[in-house]
Design a protein around this motif. Structure first.
Motif, PDB file in Angstrom:
ATOM      1  N   ASN A 106       0.845  -1.209   0.000  1.00  0.00           N
ATOM      2  CA  ASN A 106       0.000   0.000   0.000  1.00  0.00           C
ATOM      3  C   ASN A 106       0.876   1.253   0.000  1.00  0.00           C
ATOM      4  N   TYR A 107       1.991   1.192   0.727  1.00  0.00           N
ATOM      5  CA  TYR A 107       2.858   2.370   0.805  1.00  0.00           C
ATOM      6  C   TYR A 107       3.529   2.645  -0.550  1.00  0.00           C
ATOM      7  N   ALA A 158      -5.874   6.571   7.883  1.00  0.00           N
ATOM      8  CA  ALA A 158      -5.746   8.037   7.874  1.00  0.00           C
ATOM      9  C   ALA A 158      -4.400   8.448   8.490  1.00  0.00           C
ATOM     10  N   ALA A 159      -4.022   7.784   9.581  1.00  0.00           N
ATOM     11  CA  ALA A 159      -2.747   8.118  10.238  1.00  0.00           C
ATOM     12  C   ALA A 159      -1.569   7.838   9.301  1.00  0.00           C
ATOM     13  N   ALA A 160      -1.653   6.735   8.556  1.00  0.00           N
ATOM     14  CA  ALA A 160      -0.556   6.395   7.628  1.00  0.00           C
ATOM     15  C   ALA A 160      -0.421   7.458   6.546  1.00  0.00           C
ATOM     16  N   MET A 161      -1.556   7.918   6.045  1.00  0.00           N
ATOM     17  CA  MET A 161      -1.494   8.947   4.991  1.00  0.00           C
ATOM     18  C   MET A 161      -0.880  10.228   5.556  1.00  0.00           C
ATOM     19  N   ASN A 169       4.311  -4.881   7.428  1.00  0.00           N
ATOM     20  CA  ASN A 169       3.280  -3.909   7.826  1.00  0.00           C
ATOM     21  C   ASN A 169       3.952  -2.566   8.099  1.00  0.00           C
ATOM     22  N   MET A 170       3.227  -1.501   7.818  1.00  0.00           N
ATOM     23  CA  MET A 170       3.823  -0.181   8.055  1.00  0.00           C
ATOM     24  C   MET A 170       4.148   0.042   9.529  1.00  0.00           C
ATOM     25  N   SER A 207       6.180   5.252  11.029  1.00  0.00           N
ATOM     26  CA  SER A 207       5.416   4.504  12.030  1.00  0.00           C
ATOM     27  C   SER A 207       5.423   5.222  13.377  1.00  0.00           C
ATOM     28  N   THR A 208       6.492   5.949  13.678  1.00  0.00           N
ATOM     29  CA  THR A 208       6.511   6.711  14.939  1.00  0.00           C
ATOM     30  C   THR A 208       5.413   7.783  14.921  1.00  0.00           C
TER      31      THR A 208
END
Ligand code: AQP
Length: 341
Positions: free
Chosen positions: A24-25, A69-72, A214-215, A295-296
């Protein structure tokens, strides 16, 4: 057709159907961030209505929506420059999706390889939503008159179906109302494969956690997964032709190229002749270097879900100001009575 022109506008989405992967990333989010810098209006969506085409535990759906949403946001989607929201907060998606169910043909849906892959031998037991998924995706895109859709290779067929729906609608009603959106599929890692089987794509919902990065994986987990990734006994070739018939080797080289913003050729110029004992640790180190800051920040945002909710609500309001007039015009073109307006 006189060739109506549409302003360049990007739409793309990710399903909150589990933890996000490196696929996805690299296949989506990384390029979405880059497209913000280009000459497009950018609209990015957490497509929660698509997620429930297969069973989602309510608590998991809630968490995954925040996680996507957080990943974006953590990857660099700027909620001022882009419109970022979750699909179910803009009801026009479902409404246009229904209208497109009445435009798309059953024969078109029967050709969709993703449904066949996901349904397997149990097609009769799948939800009707999973079968109709591509017409809701067409609605997501065309509701904004989007012209460009950055996706991974796996979604290309669905963007082509979106064009078929736009074309049939325009033809049937004698209008030039919907644009013909272009899939944007470029870069070295547009189809990131499963680490245990190079013939399958890396998916959030794949059976084993060892088949994907996983991210939110930590550094040790990333190193362990790459170390155990399936490969062949040969060293790396010195050019890409040497990757033919070596899907697992090609996948790892492409992942490296995607993360390093370079080409597989350049990766092989550096690592050609090296064994996996050299390449896998270098790949793990690069992945950790790129993913750890993201990820942080994702963790920080996930600890502040109210902040995410506020941003999604604001994004949904902005999205609706574009979507609603387009939906209303669609109803008008089709002859619906809309006297409540
Ligand atoms: N392995 C992949 N390689 C490159 N791009 C990928 N994408 C997904 N997997 C890969 C791209 O990510 C975007 C969002 O996809 P999605 O989550 O909406 O749906 P998907 O393609 O069905 O993703 P998954 O991970 O396989 O989810 P599950 O397992 O829940 O079905 C798209 O642009 C997609 O191309």
């Amino acid at each position: 057709m006189s060739g109506r022109t549409f302003a360049p506008r990007v739409f793309s989405g990710i399903k909150p159907s589990g933890g996000l992967t490196l696929g996805n990333y690299l296949g989506a989010i990384k390029r979405w961030v880059a497209m913000q810098e280009e000459d497009y209006e950018t609209i990015y969506c957490v497509v929660d209505l698509h997620a429930v085409t297969v069973w989602q535990d309510p608590a998991d759906l809630h968490r995954s929506t925040h996680e996507v949403a957080a990943a974006m946001l953590a990857s660099g989607i700027d909620p001022e420059r882009s419109i970022l929201f979750n699909q179910s907060q803009v009801p026009a998606h479902a409404e246009l999706g229904w209208l497109f169910n009445c435009v798309a043909r059953v024969g078109w849906m029967n050709r969709m390889t993703q449904f066949k892959e996901k349904a397997g031998k149990n097609a009769e037991k799948q939800s009707l939503g999973l079968y109709a998924y591509p017409s809701l995706m067409a609605a997501d895109i065309l509701l904004y008159h989007a012209t460009h859709v950055p996706v991974g290779e796996d979604q290309k067929q669905h963007v082509e179906l979106t064009r078929d729906i736009a074309q049939k609608f325009n033809h049937d009603y004698g209008v030039e109302f919907f644009p013909m959106p272009e899939p944007v599929i470029e870069g070295p890692a547009m189809r990131v494969m499963n680490l245990r089987d190079g013939s399958k794509k890396m998916s959030k919902s794949g059976e084993s956690d060892m088949e994907r990065i996983n991210m939110l994986d930590d550094a040790d987990t990333i190193a362990k997964k790459f170390k155990k990734a399936r490969t062949d006994p040969e060293p790396l070739p010195s050019d890409v032709a040497g990757l033919a018939d070596r899907p697992e080797a090609r996948n790892l080289v492409e992942i490296y190229a995607g993360l390093a913003d370079t080409t597989p050729e350049a990766v092989l110029a550096e690592f050609g002749g090296a064994g996996w004992g050299t390449f896998k640790p270098a790949l793990a180190e690069l992945a950790v270097e790129k993913l750890a800051p993201i990820s942080t920040e994702m963790q920080r945002l996930l600890d502040a879900p109210d902040e995410i909710d506020r941003l999604l609500a604001r994004g949904a309001e902005r999205a609706e100001t574009i979507a609603k007039p387009i939906l209303e015009q669609t109803f008008d073109i089709m002859g619906f009575v809309r006297s409540r307006r």
